[in-house]
Enzyme design. Structure first.
Site, short mmCIF file in Angstrom:
data_model
loop_
_atom_site.label_atom_id
_atom_site.label_comp_id
_atom_site.label_asym_id
_atom_site.label_seq_id
_atom_site.Cartn_x
_atom_site.Cartn_y
_atom_site.Cartn_z
N GLY A 38 102.97 42.35 -24.07
CA GLY A 38 103.93 43.13 -23.29
C GLY A 38 104.36 42.52 -21.97
O GLY A 38 104.72 43.25 -21.05
N THR A 76 95.72 40.05 -42.55
CA THR A 76 94.91 39.41 -43.58
C THR A 76 93.76 40.34 -43.90
O THR A 76 92.94 40.65 -43.02
CB THR A 76 94.36 38.05 -43.10
OG1 THR A 76 95.46 37.15 -42.87
CG2 THR A 76 93.42 37.44 -44.13
N SER A 86 93.93 39.29 -36.45
CA SER A 86 95.20 39.67 -37.07
C SER A 86 94.96 40.83 -38.04
O SER A 86 94.01 40.81 -38.82
CB SER A 86 95.80 38.49 -37.84
OG SER A 86 96.89 38.93 -38.64
#
Length: 361
Positions: free
Chosen positions: A302, A184, A181
């Site tokens: 996607g 963070t 991610s």
């Protein structure tokens, strides 16, 4: 109904408020006695072409829900009722945390995309464990995406991941180690091959140690970013193999803004949706080649149509996940994907998903 009525109304609201309203409705629906089971009899994949066994678990469809939509596992029965083959909840951290300041979720309708900088907002591992325990029997496998708390330094991150494993091993059908991610600070540094191998070895060992206590041995997967240099991506995938991880998920959100047209492209955070379609499929192919099919690859990024999902399967994915397309296309998307995949498999003379995994790699 979603695309003509609900979506126009929801898209007038702030994106996160709309998300909470929708999730609240799904949570309420999950509590209606008998409804999720009845609904799944209509939405569940027909026939056996889409079914496969992975890690000894049965997946009626290769299409799953990606992490981020149901961080706290509040609507597992309702999401299962949509026809998914599996659900990924989280990201969850050992301790509850509020995440980053709002606004932190943005739509880019011109690009069929989302940008988020949520920051692992969640109610903590104990709360998720209690919720999943209370459900008892679940409609599909439920994976737990685990991460470290924002206040935890990288050198202490392993302890956070191990805490999540100990708390959730009774209820998780798989663990997804989230080191990718962008929201963070410093988290993506854990993707470096050396650090990643040490972390994954510790998580795999913790799951093995808990096997005696829980009689459960959920597979450990790692989720990687699409922004890694090709050499670094290859090294990270190899590190996952060397550490004994049982799967790789590619990919998480991207920091790239190439080709975007909507004004929200200037927002900070991770981009998901249509702009990742080709990139994530290429990474699936790369991961399949590096692993030589020895561990399953999960493709995410996607997927809006059955052809998008089929391309990822043929590139080397055993399973695929959706997120952004569910926001833009609505709950009927899952049934459309299942039906479309079944038709594509039939067209190509494939008797099962396993027949096409990696044929283009």
């Amino acid at each position: 109904m979603y695309r003509s009525l609900a979506k126009p109304l929801l898209f007038r609201l702030d994106a996160e408020r709309a998300h909470h309203l929708t999730l609240g409705a799904l949570e309420a629906a999950s509590r209606v006695p008998g409804w999720p089971v009845l609904a799944r009899t209509v939405t569940a994949p027909q026939g056996t072409r889409l079914a496969q066994t992975v890690w000894g678990q049965t997946y009626a469809s290769p299409v799953g829900l990606a992490a981020g939509l149901d961080k706290n596992g509040v609507a597992v029965p309702a999401f299962g009722a949509l026809g998914f083959g599996f659900l990924e909840v989280g990201t969850v951290t050992p301790r509850p945390q509020p995440g980053n300041d709002r606004p932190r979720l943005f739509r880019l309708p011109d690009d069929d995309a989302l940008i988020n900088r949520m920051g692992f907002n969640n109610a903590g591992a104990d709360a998720l464990s209690g919720r999943l325990t209370a459900l008892g029997t679940r409609p599909v496998p439920v994976w737990a995406n685990i991460g470290k708390n924002k206040a935890t330094a990288n050198e202490d991150a392993t302890a956070d991941y191990l805490t999540c494993v100990r708390v959730l091993q009774d209820v998780a059908d798989a663990f997804v180690v989230n080191v990718s991610s962008p929201n963070t600070p410093g988290l993506r540094a854990l993707q470096a091959a050396g650090d990643l191998e040490l972390l994954l070895r510790a998580v795999v060992a913790e799951v093995e140690a808990g096997r005696v206590r829980t009689l459960r041995h959920p597979p450990v997967l790692v989720k990687l970013a699409p922004d890694l240099h090709p050499d670094d991506f290859g090294a990270s995938v190899q590190a996952a193999l060397d550490a004994g991880a049982q799967g790789v998920i590619v990919s998480n959100t991207t920091l790239s803004r190439d080709g975007l047209t909507h004004p929200n492209r200037e927002q900070a955070g991770g981009l998901s949706g249509r702009p990742l379609t080709m990139r994530s499929t290429a990474l699936v192919r790369d991961a399949y080649r590096i692993t030589r099919g020895r561990i399953p690859v999960v493709g995410v990024g996607g997927i809006f149509t059955a052809q998008d999902a089929y391309d990822k399967l043929r590139a080397g994915a055993h399973l695929v996940e959706v997120y952004s397309a569910l926001i833009y296309r609505g709950p009927g998307l899952v049934r459309e994907l299942n039906r479309g995949l079944g038709a594509l498999l039939e067209r190509d003379g494939a008797q099962s998903v396993a027949d096409v995994v990696g044929v283009d790699a």
